[in-house]
Design a protein around this motif. Sequence first.
Motif, PDB file in Angstrom:
ATOM      1  N   MET A   1       8.379  35.617  17.487  1.00 41.32           N
ATOM      2  CA  MET A   1       9.705  35.456  17.771  1.00 41.32           C
ATOM      3  C   MET A   1      10.778  35.658  16.444  1.00 41.32           C
ATOM      4  O   MET A   1      10.356  34.891  15.251  1.00 41.32           O
ATOM      5  CB  MET A   1       9.860  34.002  18.276  1.00 41.32           C
ATOM      6  CG  MET A   1      11.259  33.697  18.513  1.00 41.32           C
ATOM      7  SD  MET A   1      11.837  31.909  19.561  1.00 41.32           S
ATOM      8  CE  MET A   1      10.445  31.313  19.586  1.00 41.32           C
ATOM      9  N   THR A   2      11.868  36.541  16.479  1.00 42.16           N
ATOM     10  CA  THR A   2      12.530  36.634  15.573  1.00 42.16           C
ATOM     11  C   THR A   2      13.963  36.400  16.141  1.00 42.16           C
ATOM     12  O   THR A   2      14.382  36.951  17.132  1.00 42.16           O
ATOM     13  CB  THR A   2      12.591  38.353  15.224  1.00 42.16           C
ATOM     14  OG1 THR A   2      11.391  38.604  14.785  1.00 42.16           O
ATOM     15  CG2 THR A   2      13.474  38.445  13.985  1.00 42.16           C
ATOM     16  N   ILE A   3      14.698  35.493  15.218  1.00 42.05           N
ATOM     17  CA  ILE A   3      16.220  34.925  15.426  1.00 42.05           C
ATOM     18  C   ILE A   3      16.827  35.552  14.408  1.00 42.05           C
ATOM     19  O   ILE A   3      16.620  35.416  12.989  1.00 42.05           O
ATOM     20  CB  ILE A   3      15.983  33.500  15.775  1.00 42.05           C
ATOM     21  CG1 ILE A   3      15.251  33.292  16.770  1.00 42.05           C
ATOM     22  CG2 ILE A   3      17.517  33.101  15.646  1.00 42.05           C
ATOM     23  CD1 ILE A   3      15.441  32.002  17.292  1.00 42.05           C
ATOM     24  N   LYS A   4      17.929  36.175  14.482  1.00 40.29           N
ATOM     25  CA  LYS A   4      18.776  36.535  13.400  1.00 40.29           C
ATOM     26  C   LYS A   4      20.334  35.833  13.801  1.00 40.29           C
ATOM     27  O   LYS A   4      20.692  35.817  14.775  1.00 40.29           O
ATOM     28  CB  LYS A   4      19.176  38.175  13.569  1.00 40.29           C
ATOM     29  CG  LYS A   4      20.014  38.788  12.832  1.00 40.29           C
ATOM     30  CD  LYS A   4      20.116  40.282  13.043  1.00 40.29           C
ATOM     31  CE  LYS A   4      21.090  40.945  12.110  1.00 40.29           C
ATOM     32  NZ  LYS A   4      21.237  42.271  12.553  1.00 40.29           N
ATOM     33  N   VAL A   5      20.545  35.415  12.469  1.00 42.58           N
ATOM     34  CA  VAL A   5      21.977  34.852  12.830  1.00 42.58           C
ATOM     35  C   VAL A   5      22.938  35.979  12.299  1.00 42.58           C
ATOM     36  O   VAL A   5      23.130  36.555  11.393  1.00 42.58           O
ATOM     37  CB  VAL A   5      22.217  33.565  11.378  1.00 42.58           C
ATOM     38  CG1 VAL A   5      23.717  33.204  11.403  1.00 42.58           C
ATOM     39  CG2 VAL A   5      21.241  32.447  11.542  1.00 42.58           C
ATOM     40  N   VAL A   6      23.960  36.062  13.240  1.00 43.73           N
ATOM     41  CA  VAL A   6      24.786  37.091  13.357  1.00 43.73           C
ATOM     42  C   VAL A   6      26.118  36.732  12.580  1.00 43.73           C
ATOM     43  O   VAL A   6      26.869  37.824  11.792  1.00 43.73           O
ATOM     44  CB  VAL A   6      25.317  37.720  14.768  1.00 43.73           C
ATOM     45  CG1 VAL A   6      26.138  38.701  14.737  1.00 43.73           C
ATOM     46  CG2 VAL A   6      23.790  38.109  15.673  1.00 43.73           C
ATOM     47  N   ARG A   7      26.666  35.422  12.921  1.00 45.21           N
ATOM     48  CA  ARG A   7      27.916  35.348  12.395  1.00 45.21           C
ATOM     49  C   ARG A   7      27.808  33.748  11.940  1.00 45.21           C
ATOM     50  O   ARG A   7      27.001  32.849  12.455  1.00 45.21           O
ATOM     51  CB  ARG A   7      28.888  35.210  13.624  1.00 45.21           C
ATOM     52  CG  ARG A   7      30.459  35.033  13.107  1.00 45.21           C
ATOM     53  CD  ARG A   7      31.361  35.248  14.316  1.00 45.21           C
ATOM     54  NE  ARG A   7      31.479  36.499  14.776  1.00 45.21           N
ATOM     55  CZ  ARG A   7      31.955  36.712  15.830  1.00 45.21           C
ATOM     56  NH1 ARG A   7      32.865  35.787  16.486  1.00 45.21           N
ATOM     57  NH2 ARG A   7      32.007  37.882  16.399  1.00 45.21           N
ATOM     58  N   GLY A   8      28.300  33.307  11.008  1.00 53.45           N
ATOM     59  CA  GLY A   8      28.500  32.026  10.140  1.00 53.45           C
ATOM     60  C   GLY A   8      27.482  31.967   9.453  1.00 53.45           C
ATOM     61  O   GLY A   8      26.584  32.751   8.933  1.00 53.45           O
ATOM     62  N   ASN A   9      27.349  30.633   8.639  1.00 52.22           N
ATOM     63  CA  ASN A   9      26.443  30.363   7.601  1.00 52.22           C
ATOM     64  C   ASN A   9      25.922  28.981   8.047  1.00 52.22           C
ATOM     65  O   ASN A   9      26.245  27.810   7.291  1.00 52.22           O
ATOM     66  CB  ASN A   9      27.234  30.342   6.281  1.00 52.22           C
ATOM     67  CG  ASN A   9      26.212  30.344   5.340  1.00 52.22           C
ATOM     68  OD1 ASN A   9      25.016  30.288   5.395  1.00 52.22           O
ATOM     69  ND2 ASN A   9      26.799  30.117   3.846  1.00 52.22           N
ATOM     70  N   PRO A  10      24.792  28.834   8.755  1.00 48.77           N
ATOM     71  CA  PRO A  10      24.210  27.710   9.145  1.00 48.77           C
ATOM     72  C   PRO A  10      23.571  27.041   8.155  1.00 48.77           C
ATOM     73  O   PRO A  10      23.245  27.548   7.107  1.00 48.77           O
ATOM     74  CB  PRO A  10      23.398  27.776  10.123  1.00 48.77           C
ATOM     75  CG  PRO A  10      22.986  29.286  10.097  1.00 48.77           C
ATOM     76  CD  PRO A  10      24.040  30.067   9.565  1.00 48.77           C
ATOM     77  N   THR A  11      23.516  25.855   8.011  1.00 47.73           N
ATOM     78  CA  THR A  11      22.883  24.811   7.110  1.00 47.73           C
ATOM     79  C   THR A  11      21.333  24.848   7.466  1.00 47.73           C
ATOM     80  O   THR A  11      21.058  25.165   8.538  1.00 47.73           O
ATOM     81  CB  THR A  11      23.482  23.539   7.089  1.00 47.73           C
ATOM     82  OG1 THR A  11      23.117  22.774   8.222  1.00 47.73           O
ATOM     83  CG2 THR A  11      24.671  23.232   6.650  1.00 47.73           C
ATOM     84  N   PRO A  12      20.296  24.623   6.622  1.00 46.42           N
ATOM     85  CA  PRO A  12      19.138  24.484   7.040  1.00 46.42           C
ATOM     86  C   PRO A  12      18.853  23.491   8.198  1.00 46.42           C
ATOM     87  O   PRO A  12      18.011  23.848   9.151  1.00 46.42           O
ATOM     88  CB  PRO A  12      18.234  24.123   5.792  1.00 46.42           C
ATOM     89  CG  PRO A  12      19.271  24.484   4.746  1.00 46.42           C
ATOM     90  CD  PRO A  12      20.667  24.432   5.351  1.00 46.42           C
ATOM     91  N   GLU A  13      19.321  22.573   8.291  1.00 45.70           N
ATOM     92  CA  GLU A  13      19.379  21.364   9.383  1.00 45.70           C
ATOM     93  C   GLU A  13      19.842  21.955  10.815  1.00 45.70           C
ATOM     94  O   GLU A  13      19.253  21.838  11.715  1.00 45.70           O
ATOM     95  CB  GLU A  13      20.201  20.039   9.038  1.00 45.70           C
ATOM     96  CG  GLU A  13      19.530  19.159   7.952  1.00 45.70           C
ATOM     97  CD  GLU A  13      20.059  19.946   6.526  1.00 45.70           C
ATOM     98  OE1 GLU A  13      21.034  20.507   6.369  1.00 45.70           O
ATOM     99  OE2 GLU A  13      19.570  19.371   5.343  1.00 45.70           O
ATOM    100  N   GLU A  14      20.971  22.831  10.590  1.00 43.00           N
ATOM    101  CA  GLU A  14      21.470  23.340  11.861  1.00 43.00           C
ATOM    102  C   GLU A  14      20.658  24.332  12.435  1.00 43.00           C
ATOM    103  O   GLU A  14      20.392  24.441  13.587  1.00 43.00           O
ATOM    104  CB  GLU A  14      22.946  23.941  11.540  1.00 43.00           C
ATOM    105  CG  GLU A  14      24.042  22.969  11.247  1.00 43.00           C
ATOM    106  CD  GLU A  14      25.207  23.523  10.951  1.00 43.00           C
ATOM    107  OE1 GLU A  14      26.306  22.833  11.022  1.00 43.00           O
ATOM    108  OE2 GLU A  14      25.270  24.614  10.460  1.00 43.00           O
ATOM    109  N   LEU A  15      20.098  25.147  11.612  1.00 43.76           N
ATOM    110  CA  LEU A  15      19.187  26.297  12.100  1.00 43.76           C
ATOM    111  C   LEU A  15      17.844  25.589  12.570  1.00 43.76           C
ATOM    112  O   LEU A  15      17.365  26.152  13.554  1.00 43.76           O
ATOM    113  CB  LEU A  15      18.916  27.142  10.757  1.00 43.76           C
ATOM    114  CG  LEU A  15      18.277  28.399  11.083  1.00 43.76           C
ATOM    115  CD1 LEU A  15      18.956  29.340  12.170  1.00 43.76           C
ATOM    116  CD2 LEU A  15      17.993  29.184   9.674  1.00 43.76           C
ATOM    117  N   ALA A  16      17.400  24.640  11.776  1.00 43.49           N
ATOM    118  CA  ALA A  16      16.348  24.134  12.232  1.00 43.49           C
ATOM    119  C   ALA A  16      16.490  23.319  13.685  1.00 43.49           C
ATOM    120  O   ALA A  16      15.508  23.379  14.755  1.00 43.49           O
ATOM    121  CB  ALA A  16      15.750  22.909  11.472  1.00 43.49           C
TER     122      ALA A  16
END
Length: 69
Positions: free
Chosen positions: A1-16
Amino acid sequence: MTIKVVRGNPTPEELAAALAVVRARAAAAQDEPSGAPGPRDAWSDPSRIAVARVPRPGPASWGRTYWPG
């Protein structure tokens, strides 16, 4: 599974947190047998509409239909 952040700059906690939700949904979808109907939404349930009775006109209702011009 591949997930790409397209917009913004999430913190590691938000991404987790986002990945945990995506993985939980993927695991739940994998456990469901294919072709089985999902849970019925309350808005699409036809019995919701049949609860209210349709009003019927009374004996003097014809007098209320006239609207003077």
